[in-house]
Motif scaffolding. Structure first.
Motif, PDB file in Angstrom:
ATOM      1  N   THR A 114     -38.178 -20.382  17.665  1.00 57.30           N
ATOM      2  CA  THR A 114     -38.616 -21.213  16.545  1.00 57.30           C
ATOM      3  C   THR A 114     -37.468 -22.133  16.169  1.00 57.30           C
ATOM      4  O   THR A 114     -36.338 -21.671  15.968  1.00 57.30           O
ATOM      5  N   LEU A 115     -37.754 -23.444  16.082  1.00 57.58           N
ATOM      6  CA  LEU A 115     -36.695 -24.425  15.847  1.00 57.58           C
ATOM      7  C   LEU A 115     -36.960 -25.220  14.580  1.00 57.58           C
ATOM      8  O   LEU A 115     -38.115 -25.470  14.205  1.00 57.58           O
ATOM      9  N   GLY A 116     -35.884 -25.612  13.910  1.00 58.26           N
ATOM     10  CA  GLY A 116     -35.968 -26.406  12.698  1.00 58.26           C
ATOM     11  C   GLY A 116     -34.560 -26.729  12.228  1.00 58.26           C
ATOM     12  O   GLY A 116     -33.585 -26.435  12.909  1.00 58.26           O
ATOM     13  N   THR A 117     -34.449 -27.292  11.045  1.00 58.87           N
ATOM     14  CA  THR A 117     -33.133 -27.632  10.488  1.00 58.87           C
ATOM     15  C   THR A 117     -32.625 -26.464   9.653  1.00 58.87           C
ATOM     16  O   THR A 117     -33.302 -26.026   8.720  1.00 58.87           O
ATOM     17  N   PRO A 118     -31.443 -25.931   9.975  1.00 66.55           N
ATOM     18  CA  PRO A 118     -30.927 -24.761   9.227  1.00 66.55           C
ATOM     19  C   PRO A 118     -30.642 -25.111   7.768  1.00 66.55           C
ATOM     20  O   PRO A 118     -30.498 -26.278   7.389  1.00 66.55           O
ATOM     21  N   ASP A 119     -30.544 -24.067   6.945  1.00 67.63           N
ATOM     22  CA  ASP A 119     -30.134 -24.246   5.557  1.00 67.63           C
ATOM     23  C   ASP A 119     -28.734 -24.848   5.490  1.00 67.63           C
ATOM     24  O   ASP A 119     -27.906 -24.680   6.397  1.00 67.63           O
ATOM     25  N   ALA A 203     -22.644 -18.456  17.882  1.00 66.76           N
ATOM     26  CA  ALA A 203     -22.925 -17.593  16.730  1.00 66.76           C
ATOM     27  C   ALA A 203     -24.158 -16.730  16.986  1.00 66.76           C
ATOM     28  O   ALA A 203     -24.190 -15.549  16.632  1.00 66.76           O
ATOM     29  N   LEU A 204     -25.185 -17.323  17.624  1.00 72.31           N
ATOM     30  CA  LEU A 204     -26.369 -16.532  17.969  1.00 72.31           C
ATOM     31  C   LEU A 204     -26.010 -15.433  18.965  1.00 72.31           C
ATOM     32  O   LEU A 204     -26.466 -14.294  18.837  1.00 72.31           O
ATOM     33  N   HIS A 234     -27.440 -20.498   9.046  1.00 75.08           N
ATOM     34  CA  HIS A 234     -26.574 -21.595   8.607  1.00 75.08           C
ATOM     35  C   HIS A 234     -25.713 -21.998   9.801  1.00 75.08           C
ATOM     36  O   HIS A 234     -25.356 -21.158  10.633  1.00 75.08           O
ATOM     37  N   VAL A 235     -25.385 -23.266   9.914  1.00 75.78           N
ATOM     38  CA  VAL A 235     -24.461 -23.718  10.944  1.00 75.78           C
ATOM     39  C   VAL A 235     -23.074 -23.171  10.618  1.00 75.78           C
ATOM     40  O   VAL A 235     -22.589 -23.326   9.490  1.00 75.78           O
ATOM     41  N   PRO A 236     -22.400 -22.509  11.565  1.00 68.55           N
ATOM     42  CA  PRO A 236     -21.100 -21.893  11.253  1.00 68.55           C
ATOM     43  C   PRO A 236     -20.007 -22.924  11.015  1.00 68.55           C
ATOM     44  O   PRO A 236     -19.928 -23.947  11.699  1.00 68.55           O
ATOM     45  N   ALA A 237     -19.146 -22.638  10.035  1.00 60.82           N
ATOM     46  CA  ALA A 237     -17.951 -23.453   9.816  1.00 60.82           C
ATOM     47  C   ALA A 237     -16.920 -23.085  10.867  1.00 60.82           C
ATOM     48  O   ALA A 237     -16.939 -21.982  11.418  1.00 60.82           O
ATOM     49  N   PRO A 238     -15.979 -23.981  11.169  1.00 59.94           N
ATOM     50  CA  PRO A 238     -14.914 -23.643  12.114  1.00 59.94           C
ATOM     51  C   PRO A 238     -14.115 -22.440  11.618  1.00 59.94           C
ATOM     52  O   PRO A 238     -13.978 -22.225  10.414  1.00 59.94           O
ATOM     53  N   GLY A 239     -13.589 -21.676  12.537  1.00 58.31           N
ATOM     54  CA  GLY A 239     -12.788 -20.512  12.175  1.00 58.31           C
ATOM     55  C   GLY A 239     -13.375 -19.235  12.744  1.00 58.31           C
ATOM     56  O   GLY A 239     -14.343 -19.246  13.503  1.00 58.31           O
ATOM     57  N   VAL A 268     -23.312 -16.218   5.423  1.00 58.50           N
ATOM     58  CA  VAL A 268     -24.029 -15.516   6.487  1.00 58.50           C
ATOM     59  C   VAL A 268     -24.636 -16.569   7.414  1.00 58.50           C
ATOM     60  O   VAL A 268     -25.443 -17.401   6.980  1.00 58.50           O
ATOM     61  N   VAL A 269     -24.242 -16.541   8.681  1.00 63.60           N
ATOM     62  CA  VAL A 269     -24.729 -17.554   9.622  1.00 63.60           C
ATOM     63  C   VAL A 269     -25.759 -16.998  10.598  1.00 63.60           C
ATOM     64  O   VAL A 269     -26.648 -17.724  11.053  1.00 63.60           O
TER      65      VAL A 269
END
Length: 280
Positions: A114-119, A203-204, A234-239, A268-269
């Motif tokens: 399932t695809l869409g724009t993350p929070d 991340a997945l 959520h898209v993960p931040a760098p780190g 939470v990503v």
């Protein structure tokens, strides 16, 4: 080659078109657990193929795999794999793509993506998880899993990403037993982390990165996953990514294992749950 120039995970999820709704990927032996391909890596490859399919159908580039539900039919070897995609829906907010990953004509994974724009931004409500209480970076006494470490000789991708294990939770590393919950820190190479789409797929994959938590109960050996569902929140931040794997019911044959992945900002990503078999 420095880690800044190295992008082994991006190479893993590099999907090549071989025809209409047909794709191919190469899975390097780095991405294995023992002799077989790591399940989270196959899930990420399926997600990459689904995204390529929906982008080809005109979806916006902000679309990412929000949910991947994968059933593992057989265990492929490293090497070339073929993917077949079927677009089920391409809506304004949600798209659905089915993916089959096969090798030598034998289906290994069937996935629905399932695809869409993350929070983005702050959540309206959240319940704190123990993963967020871990230090943002690995603690000084964290066990660094390298290719030469006993665990790294089984978890081969320790040579393609950073993996540090919390010794206060990984009791099996010291020959002890404890709660079936293990925490760790992981991070892709810099060349992978700087590419947003690759960072999302990593991340997945991290939603299946832990060694089986049954090890903390003295049960070692292969614990094959039969079904794995991962959610990108959520898209993960760098780190560094902080990860906790845990189980609440270890049955006679089956157990569930949940992963919670938190990024460097405490967001939470990824959340995942899998059904796996107790090691024999």
């Amino acid at each position: 080659m420095s880690t800044a120039d190295s992008h082994p995970f991006r190479d893993l999820v590099a999907i090549t078109s071989t025809g209409e709704n047909s794709w191919q990927a190469h899975i390097d032996p780095l991405w294995t657990i023992g002799p077989k391909v790591h399940g989270g890596c196959m899930l990420a490859v399926c997600a990459a193929a689904a995204r390529r399919e929906i982008l080809a159908a005109g979806a916006d580039t902000s679309v990412q795999p929000l949910a991947v539900s994968a059933s593992f039919v057989s265990a492929p070897d490293p090497g070339e794999v073929d993917l077949t995609t079927t677009l089920r829906k391409n809506g304004r907010q949600v798209g659905v793509v089915d993916v089959e990953l096969s090798q030598g004509g034998r289906v290994a994974v069937r996935a629905s993506v399932t695809l869409g724009t993350p929070d983005s931004g702050e959540p309206l409500h959240t319940v704190p998880h123990r993963t967020a209480s871990l230090p943002v970076e690995p603690v000084a006494d964290a066990v660094v899993v390298t290719p030469d470490h006993p665990m790294g000789k089984i978890v081969k991708f320790a040579g393609a990403a950073s993996l540090h294990v919390d010794p206060s939770t990984a009791h099996f590393l010291s020959g002890q037993e404890g709660e079936p919950a293990v925490s760790m820190w992981t991070r892709p190479h810099a060349g992978d982390e700087t590419d947003l789409d690759t960072a999302v797929l990593f991340a997945l994959m991290a939603g299946d990165i832990s060694a089986p938590v049954t090890m903390n109960r003295g049960m070692f050996g292969w614990a094959p996953t039969v079904q794995l569902t991962a959610y990108l929140r959520h898209v993960p931040a760098p780190g560094w990514l902080r990860v906790t794997a845990e189980s609440s019911v270890l049955g006679g044959t089956w157990f569930e294992e949940d992963h919670t992945v938190v990024d460097s900002t405490g967001t939470v990503v990824v959340q995942s749950r899998q059904l796996a078999m107790i090691p024999r």
